[in-house]
Design a protein around this motif. Structure first.
Motif, PDB file in Angstrom:
ATOM      1  N   THR A   1       9.083   8.657 -35.727  1.00  0.00           N
ATOM      2  CA  THR A   1       7.664   8.278 -35.684  1.00  0.00           C
ATOM      3  C   THR A   1       6.903   9.114 -34.662  1.00  0.00           C
ATOM      4  O   THR A   1       7.286   9.173 -33.486  1.00  0.00           O
ATOM      5  N   TYR A   2       5.847   9.724 -35.148  1.00  0.00           N
ATOM      6  CA  TYR A   2       4.946  10.497 -34.291  1.00  0.00           C
ATOM      7  C   TYR A   2       4.347   9.550 -33.250  1.00  0.00           C
ATOM      8  O   TYR A   2       4.020   8.404 -33.594  1.00  0.00           O
ATOM      9  N   VAL A   3       4.208  10.019 -32.014  1.00  0.00           N
ATOM     10  CA  VAL A   3       3.657   9.120 -30.985  1.00  0.00           C
ATOM     11  C   VAL A   3       2.252   8.636 -31.312  1.00  0.00           C
ATOM     12  O   VAL A   3       1.805   7.628 -30.757  1.00  0.00           O
ATOM     13  N   ASN A   4       1.566   9.334 -32.208  1.00  0.00           N
ATOM     14  CA  ASN A   4       0.234   8.881 -32.644  1.00  0.00           C
ATOM     15  C   ASN A   4       0.421   7.657 -33.548  1.00  0.00           C
ATOM     16  O   ASN A   4       0.223   7.712 -34.768  1.00  0.00           O
ATOM     17  N   SER A   5       0.840   6.559 -32.951  1.00  0.00           N
ATOM     18  CA  SER A   5       1.140   5.335 -33.696  1.00  0.00           C
ATOM     19  C   SER A   5       1.062   4.167 -32.726  1.00  0.00           C
ATOM     20  O   SER A   5       1.139   4.357 -31.504  1.00  0.00           O
TER      21      SER A   5
ATOM     22  N   HIS B   1      -6.031   5.376 -27.469  1.00  0.00           N
ATOM     23  CA  HIS B   1      -5.314   4.140 -27.174  1.00  0.00           C
ATOM     24  C   HIS B   1      -3.794   4.282 -27.242  1.00  0.00           C
ATOM     25  O   HIS B   1      -3.081   3.767 -26.383  1.00  0.00           O
ATOM     26  N   PHE B   2      -3.283   5.033 -28.249  1.00  0.00           N
ATOM     27  CA  PHE B   2      -1.819   5.116 -28.336  1.00  0.00           C
ATOM     28  C   PHE B   2      -1.235   5.817 -27.111  1.00  0.00           C
ATOM     29  O   PHE B   2      -0.110   5.550 -26.703  1.00  0.00           O
ATOM     30  N   MET B   3      -1.997   6.713 -26.496  1.00  0.00           N
ATOM     31  CA  MET B   3      -1.510   7.406 -25.293  1.00  0.00           C
ATOM     32  C   MET B   3      -1.429   6.418 -24.126  1.00  0.00           C
ATOM     33  O   MET B   3      -0.481   6.450 -23.324  1.00  0.00           O
TER      34      MET B   3
ATOM     35  N   ALA C   1      -5.312  13.137 -18.276  1.00  0.00           N
ATOM     36  CA  ALA C   1      -6.293  13.571 -19.287  1.00  0.00           C
ATOM     37  C   ALA C   1      -5.630  14.387 -20.380  1.00  0.00           C
ATOM     38  O   ALA C   1      -4.884  15.329 -20.109  1.00  0.00           O
ATOM     39  N   HIS C   2      -5.916  14.013 -21.616  1.00  0.00           N
ATOM     40  CA  HIS C   2      -5.432  14.821 -22.733  1.00  0.00           C
ATOM     41  C   HIS C   2      -6.284  16.087 -22.835  1.00  0.00           C
ATOM     42  O   HIS C   2      -7.442  16.122 -22.417  1.00  0.00           O
ATOM     43  N   ASN C   3      -5.670  17.119 -23.435  1.00  0.00           N
ATOM     44  CA  ASN C   3      -6.340  18.419 -23.552  1.00  0.00           C
ATOM     45  C   ASN C   3      -7.644  18.373 -24.361  1.00  0.00           C
ATOM     46  O   ASN C   3      -8.419  19.318 -24.312  1.00  0.00           O
ATOM     47  N   TYR C   4      -7.895  17.302 -25.107  1.00  0.00           N
ATOM     48  CA  TYR C   4      -9.141  17.198 -25.885  1.00  0.00           C
ATOM     49  C   TYR C   4     -10.269  16.512 -25.121  1.00  0.00           C
ATOM     50  O   TYR C   4     -11.309  16.225 -25.698  1.00  0.00           O
ATOM     51  N   GLN C   5     -10.055  16.215 -23.869  1.00  0.00           N
ATOM     52  CA  GLN C   5     -11.138  15.587 -23.115  1.00  0.00           C
ATOM     53  C   GLN C   5     -12.193  16.644 -22.784  1.00  0.00           C
ATOM     54  O   GLN C   5     -11.902  17.828 -22.698  1.00  0.00           O
TER      55      GLN C   5
ATOM     56  N   GLY D   1      -2.611  17.451 -20.076  1.00  0.00           N
ATOM     57  CA  GLY D   1      -1.537  17.909 -20.941  1.00  0.00           C
ATOM     58  C   GLY D   1      -1.632  17.415 -22.364  1.00  0.00           C
ATOM     59  O   GLY D   1      -2.611  16.761 -22.747  1.00  0.00           O
ATOM     60  N   ASP D   2      -0.577  17.740 -23.131  1.00  0.00           N
ATOM     61  CA  ASP D   2      -0.469  17.227 -24.503  1.00  0.00           C
ATOM     62  C   ASP D   2       0.183  15.842 -24.450  1.00  0.00           C
ATOM     63  O   ASP D   2       0.534  15.351 -23.362  1.00  0.00           O
ATOM     64  N   SER D   3       0.389  15.249 -25.607  1.00  0.00           N
ATOM     65  CA  SER D   3       0.931  13.876 -25.619  1.00  0.00           C
ATOM     66  C   SER D   3       2.303  13.822 -24.965  1.00  0.00           C
ATOM     67  O   SER D   3       2.640  12.844 -24.297  1.00  0.00           O
TER      68      SER D   3
ATOM     69  N   GLY E   1       1.410  25.198 -32.857  1.00  0.00           N
ATOM     70  CA  GLY E   1       2.053  24.456 -31.778  1.00  0.00           C
ATOM     71  C   GLY E   1       1.175  23.327 -31.278  1.00  0.00           C
ATOM     72  O   GLY E   1      -0.009  23.215 -31.652  1.00  0.00           O
ATOM     73  N   SER E   2       1.750  22.504 -30.430  1.00  0.00           N
ATOM     74  CA  SER E   2       1.007  21.393 -29.832  1.00  0.00           C
ATOM     75  C   SER E   2      -0.095  21.968 -28.939  1.00  0.00           C
ATOM     76  O   SER E   2      -0.127  23.177 -28.674  1.00  0.00           O
ATOM     77  N   THR E   3      -0.947  21.108 -28.429  1.00  0.00           N
ATOM     78  CA  THR E   3      -2.049  21.613 -27.604  1.00  0.00           C
ATOM     79  C   THR E   3      -1.506  22.315 -26.349  1.00  0.00           C
ATOM     80  O   THR E   3      -2.041  23.338 -25.931  1.00  0.00           O
ATOM     81  N   ALA E   4      -0.414  21.795 -25.772  1.00  0.00           N
ATOM     82  CA  ALA E   4       0.150  22.454 -24.584  1.00  0.00           C
ATOM     83  C   ALA E   4       0.776  23.795 -24.977  1.00  0.00           C
ATOM     84  O   ALA E   4       0.676  24.779 -24.228  1.00  0.00           O
TER      85      ALA E   4
ATOM     86  N   ALA F   1      -2.880  27.331 -34.932  1.00  0.00           N
ATOM     87  CA  ALA F   1      -3.220  26.062 -35.605  1.00  0.00           C
ATOM     88  C   ALA F   1      -2.342  24.927 -35.094  1.00  0.00           C
ATOM     89  O   ALA F   1      -1.142  25.112 -34.858  1.00  0.00           O
ATOM     90  N   HIS F   2      -2.943  23.763 -34.977  1.00  0.00           N
ATOM     91  CA  HIS F   2      -2.165  22.573 -34.614  1.00  0.00           C
ATOM     92  C   HIS F   2      -1.360  22.119 -35.837  1.00  0.00           C
ATOM     93  O   HIS F   2      -1.869  22.172 -36.964  1.00  0.00           O
ATOM     94  N   PRO F   3      -0.110  21.642 -35.635  1.00  0.00           N
ATOM     95  CA  PRO F   3       0.697  21.236 -36.797  1.00  0.00           C
ATOM     96  C   PRO F   3       0.208  19.976 -37.513  1.00  0.00           C
ATOM     97  O   PRO F   3       0.810  19.580 -38.507  1.00  0.00           O
ATOM     98  N   GLU F   4      -0.871  19.356 -37.027  1.00  0.00           N
ATOM     99  CA  GLU F   4      -1.480  18.266 -37.807  1.00  0.00           C
ATOM    100  C   GLU F   4      -2.367  18.831 -38.919  1.00  0.00           C
ATOM    101  O   GLU F   4      -2.896  18.072 -39.741  1.00  0.00           O
ATOM    102  N   CYS F   5      -2.572  20.158 -38.934  1.00  0.00           N
ATOM    103  CA  CYS F   5      -3.365  20.781 -40.003  1.00  0.00           C
ATOM    104  C   CYS F   5      -2.548  20.794 -41.295  1.00  0.00           C
ATOM    105  O   CYS F   5      -1.309  20.837 -41.257  1.00  0.00           O
TER     106      CYS F   5
END
Ligand code: 13P
Ligand code: SF4
Length: 328
Positions: free
Chosen positions: A140-144, A91-93, A51-55, A68-70, A241-244, A225-229
């Motif tokens: 490449t970011y894993v979000n791909s 899906h990418f996870m 489970a990802h931390n956003y579940q 955990g995080d990705s 930092g990442s969610t973890a 803040a998450h670095p996607e901000c």
């Protein structure tokens, strides 16, 4: 089942009273049927749930085996012994788990659970970038998608982006698809970033004005803040930092009050775990993460659908980029 609050469809009431409950016993009571069925099915199918931390909390706290995080989910996916991996994430996870475990069955409970970053770039776009900037490594970011990973030199997550980029020892990299992550890492490392204009639809909504308002409303609050901000938002934060890494920060520093500038469920999950900290709960929802529900996980284990598949030629090249990341 006797319950004082009836469980809403979590997608209709994403930030309602059930999310704000703080005790595992409450979710276990409200979702008893699905939770019991999932725990039973995990045994009969020899399955694990990542489970990802956003579940949502009832998935995160009541049925998942590994959270955990990705980066953490990719790492554990390498060593899973079960026959079946259910990805409670997007899906990418699930694709990353399949890349690292080609022999295992990887299930995604709702195959519409996408990601605006993963959908923001194609393999053709990457080939075009490589032609424009020959010899510049592609990070490449894993979000791909696996197709995009297959065109890349190395992957990264928000948890290791800095280390990955620095490991290349070059003055400039093509960092895709998240423009903001690339700019944030560029600012940290001084490495020139050639970026792509894709953004996370959740994190791009935060603004520096909003963070300043929260600080006025909650004097002394610690902002993470998450670095996607956007970089202007990260600049307003005390830590990024990442969610973890956010979780590690809260566990170590035990701040009195914290504002997590990220997806809603992070604060819901952590509020149940770290009772000493008060969580200001800003709420930007990821509609993709929220496609995953207990009912969907139960259905996936009952029907063994939807199985993630990746064509061999793509998988072999994409796996290399992920494995290079894991080796850093
Ligand atoms: P993490 O790797 O930090 O968990 O982030 C994944 C993600 O999708 C954030 O939006
Ligand atoms: Fe993608 Fe953003 Fe959702 Fe994460 S929060 S899965 S980056 S859309």
């Amino acid at each position: 089942m006797s319950a004082t609050i009836s469980p809403p469809d979590i997608r209709d009431d994403l930030y309602g009273p059930v999310s704000r409950l703080m005790r595992r016993e409450d979710w276990e009571r409200l979702y008893a049927d699905d939770i019991e069925a999932i725990l039973r099915l995990k045994k009969t199918r020899n399955a694990v749930i990542l489970a990802h931390n956003y579940q949502t909390p009832e998935i995160f706290h009541c049925v998942s085996d590994i959270r955990g995080d990705s980066l953490a989910l990719a790492r554990v996916a390498q060593d899973v012994e079960a026959d079946v991996i259910v990805m409670a994430g997007v899906h990418f996870m699930a694709e990353t788990a399949k890349l690292l475990n080609p022999q295992k069955t990887v299930l995604i409970p709702d195959d519409r659970a996408g990601c605006s970053l993963a959908e923001g770039i194609t393999a053709e776009n990457v080939r075009m970038l490589k032609q424009t900037y020959p010899g510049v490594p592609v990070v490449t970011y894993v979000n791909s998608s696996a197709d995009v990973k297959a065109e890349s030199d190395i992957c990264c997550t928000s948890g290791n982006a800095r280390r990955v980029v620095e490991s290349l020892g070059v003055p400039r990299v093509i960092m895709i698809p998240d423009e903001y992550l690339a700019r944030n890492i560029g600012a940290e490392t001084g490495i020139e970033m050639l970026t792509w204009p894709a953004h996370c639809e959740v994190h791009e909504q935060f603004t520096p004005q909003e963070i300043r308002q929260y600080r006025r409303l909650h004097p002394g609050v610690t902002v993470i803040a998450h670095p996607e901000c956007p970089p202007e938002v990260v600049a307003e934060a005390d830590y990024s930092g990442s969610t973890a890494q956010m979780i590690e920060y809260v566990a170590e520093k035990k701040p009195e009050k914290v504002l997590l500038v990220t997806e809603c469920s992070m604060s819901d999950n952590l509020a149940a775990q770290f009772r000493q900290t008060e969580f200001v709960r800003p709420c930007n929802l990821c509609p993709h993460m929220k496609r995953i529900t207990l009912a969907g996980i139960r259905r996936a284990l009952e029907t063994m659908e939807t199985q993630v598949t990746i064509p061999d030629d793509v998988a072999d090249r994409a796996r290399l980029a992920v494995e290079r990341m894991l080796a850093v």
